[in-house]
Enzyme design. Structure first.
Site, PDB file in Angstrom:
ATOM      1  N   ASP A 309       0.825  -1.205   0.000  1.00 11.55           N
ATOM      2  CA  ASP A 309       0.000   0.000   0.000  1.00 11.55           C
ATOM      3  C   ASP A 309       0.867   1.266   0.000  1.00 11.55           C
ATOM      4  O   ASP A 309       0.582   2.235  -0.710  1.00 11.55           O
ATOM      5  CB  ASP A 309      -0.912  -0.013   1.233  1.00 11.55           C
ATOM      6  CG  ASP A 309      -2.311   0.498   0.910  1.00 11.55           C
ATOM      7  OD1 ASP A 309      -2.672   0.499  -0.283  1.00 11.55           O
ATOM      8  OD2 ASP A 309      -3.045   0.878   1.837  1.00 11.55           O
ATOM      9  N   ASP A 355      -9.356  -2.106   2.370  1.00 11.81           N
ATOM     10  CA  ASP A 355      -9.079  -1.515   3.672  1.00 11.81           C
ATOM     11  C   ASP A 355     -10.068  -1.978   4.736  1.00 11.81           C
ATOM     12  O   ASP A 355      -9.877  -1.714   5.930  1.00 11.81           O
ATOM     13  CB  ASP A 355      -9.097   0.014   3.575  1.00 11.81           C
ATOM     14  CG  ASP A 355      -8.020   0.537   2.631  1.00 11.81           C
ATOM     15  OD1 ASP A 355      -6.963  -0.108   2.543  1.00 11.81           O
ATOM     16  OD2 ASP A 355      -8.257   1.565   1.974  1.00 11.81           O
TER      17      ASP A 355
END
Length: 501
Positions: A309, A355
């Site tokens: 990420d 997420d």
């Protein structure tokens, strides 16, 4: 032998508070391990197995195998879970008519989805051979005990290590597609795919609700058997024949129809409300049905995606470009205001499904860890009790070890959840930190940069405080799959090798 209950009344939910007391067991005569999911019918009042259940099954020489009675509770006994179920659709409706700050929407949606999805994942423990499935008869005095043949989808350590690399290839592939092809074409292909997958996800999510609404006398079971022989090698076509048999109920048909309408509306409108329906269902079904296997594998996956990420958000413009370009339910959309801008559109904030789902896998694993710890405390050392109930057969086909089946886990029954609650708090701290940094610096943030340390730190901190670090790292849900692999290896051996073994 375990004592016989004096009545057929199941233990009340208050038994969950007596941590160190062994639960009463039901003694059943000539309990059998059913083959082909043949039910073994056990009368809770008499403890006798029905003669019809004994056909086509492998006998157990111990004729008094205990079966632990189920512990159930109404949904109202788990208030946070009930609130989660109510909050998700209520917030979905409210945000279309009331201006709610997007940060509040993000926090409430994440908390409700994670709480509901993680508790639904408890069914993964029921699908191992240590638990039985329950079906009450019309008079409420009998249960059908069926050995589960389902094996949860479990991630391996190699999969966890490769996941960031595979994800990077997919992400960069989408980036290239948007660079060299028209966005409308790419989104059309993606839209068709997500509509088909969303059809399945929405149907699976709403089926339990539809089942409650359909009267039992109308909820009929139907199905047909369809098998096709094929000449392909096993390595290509799998086992022959292909089993395309279908079995379902009236509630399944209604759920499938409703899901088809939702997917159709999304495909033609691409409205943010329809996008969120599919996105929420993807999150719930993903957390519900997938297991990371062990705490070690979960930690490897989170650490790998932590760097994944950071690289794709801070190191390049790939992640942000794809997130803004793709028109698909891979993200939840939160309206900043209900007033349209100059382009006639509503300004939106977004949160990628990863997420929610990736930390959700981890939090769900910790909830199941709490549940297994509670089972060990509640039932103690019951004779014959094992994590997998694997019973070796003798040469004459009989089995001389007692078969003890644990009752299926009910998400509504309360039990101590220290690791789950600690990680939920850690996740919420992480998501709030993400929102704060994003607003302060006015720049997109990789949420896993804050969520991974928060989730891992809360779990490890709880284990350190409780002195259970070794137990946490030793926890595994791979036993059923490993046993299946061993059986497959044995079946592939030549007959002479089997005799030598």
């Amino acid at each position: 032998q375990p004592h016989q209950p004096k009545s057929n009344q199941l233990p009340s939910t208050s038994t969950t508070n007596h941590i160190n007391q062994r639960q009463p067991t039901t003694k059943a005569t000539a309990i059998t391990r059913p083959s082909h999911r043949q039910p073994a019918i056990i009368n809770m009042s008499s403890g006798a197995a029905s003669d019809s259940a004994l056909a086509d099954s492998t006998p157990v020489t111990n004729t008094a195998a205990p079966v632990l009675p189920p512990i159930t509770a109404p949904i109202t006994s788990n208030v946070p879970l009930l609130l989660s179920y109510v909050t998700i659709p209520s917030l979905w409706v409210a945000t279309q008519h009331i201006s709610i700050h997007y940060t509040v929407q993000v926090c409430v949606y994440c908390a409700a989805i994670l709480y509901a999805g993680c508790h639904a994942s408890l069914v993964l423990l029921n699908e191992n051979s240590a638990h039985y499935e329950v079906d009450k008869m019309n008079d409420g005095s009998e249960i059908v005990v069926v050995e589960s043949e389902n094996v949860a989808e479990v991630m391996q350590a190699s999969d966890a290590m490769q996941f960031p690399l595979v994800g990077s290839c997919g992400l960069f592939g989408l980036y290239i597609a948007f660079k060299f092809f028209e966005a409308e074409t790419v989104n059309l292909v993606i839209g068709v795919y997500f509509c088909l997958v969303g059809w399945v996800a929405v149907g699976g999510t709403i089926e339990p609700i539809v089942r409650l609404c359909v009267p039992k006398k109308f909820n009929k079971v139907f199905g047909w058997e369809w098998k096709i022989n094929h000449p392909l090698p096993k390595s290509i076509g799998g086992e022959s024949p292909w089993d395309l048999s279908v079995e379902g109920t009236t509630s399944d048909i209604l759920s499938t129809f409703i899901a088809a309408v939702v997917s159709y509306r999304y495909f033609h409108t691409r409205h943010w409300t329809q996008n969120n329906i599919l996105g929420i269902c993807f999150c719930l079904q993903g957390i519900h049905r997938f297991s990371l296997g062990t705490f070690k594998i979960a930690a490897i996956l989170l650490v790998g995606l932590f760097f994944y990420d950071i690289f794709w958000v801070f190191g390049t413009d790939v992640m942000v470009t794809v997130a803004k370009s793709i028109d698909g339910p891979i993200k939840l959309l939160f309206p900043r205001s209900l007033i349209k801008n100059e382009d006639g559109k509503i300004d939106m904030s977004l949160l990628g499904l990863g997420d929610i789902v990736i930390p959700g896998f981890f939090i769900a694993l910790l909830l199941r860890f709490d549940a297994v710890r509670d089972e060990k405390r509640r039932y103690g050392t019951v004779p014959g009790l094992s994590t997998t109930n694997s019973v070796d057969a003798n040469d004459d086909g009989t089995k001389d070890k007692p078969l003890v089946l644990l009752p299926p886990l009910d998400p509504n029954v309360q039990f101590p959840k220290p690791y789950f609650h600690a990680c939920m708090v850690g996740y919420m701290v992480g998501i709030i930190t993400t929102l704060f940094v994003m607003i302060h610096f006015e720049a997109a943030q990789p949420a896993l940069l804050y969520l991974v340390p928060a989730c891992l730190g809360s779990a490890l901190g709880t284990a350190a405080i409780r002195g259970e670090m070794a137990e946490l790292f030793a926890y595994s849900e791979e036993e059923a799959q490993e046993e299946g692999d061993e059986k497959n290896k044995d079946s592939d051996k030549p007959e002479e090798a089997k005799k030598e073994d």
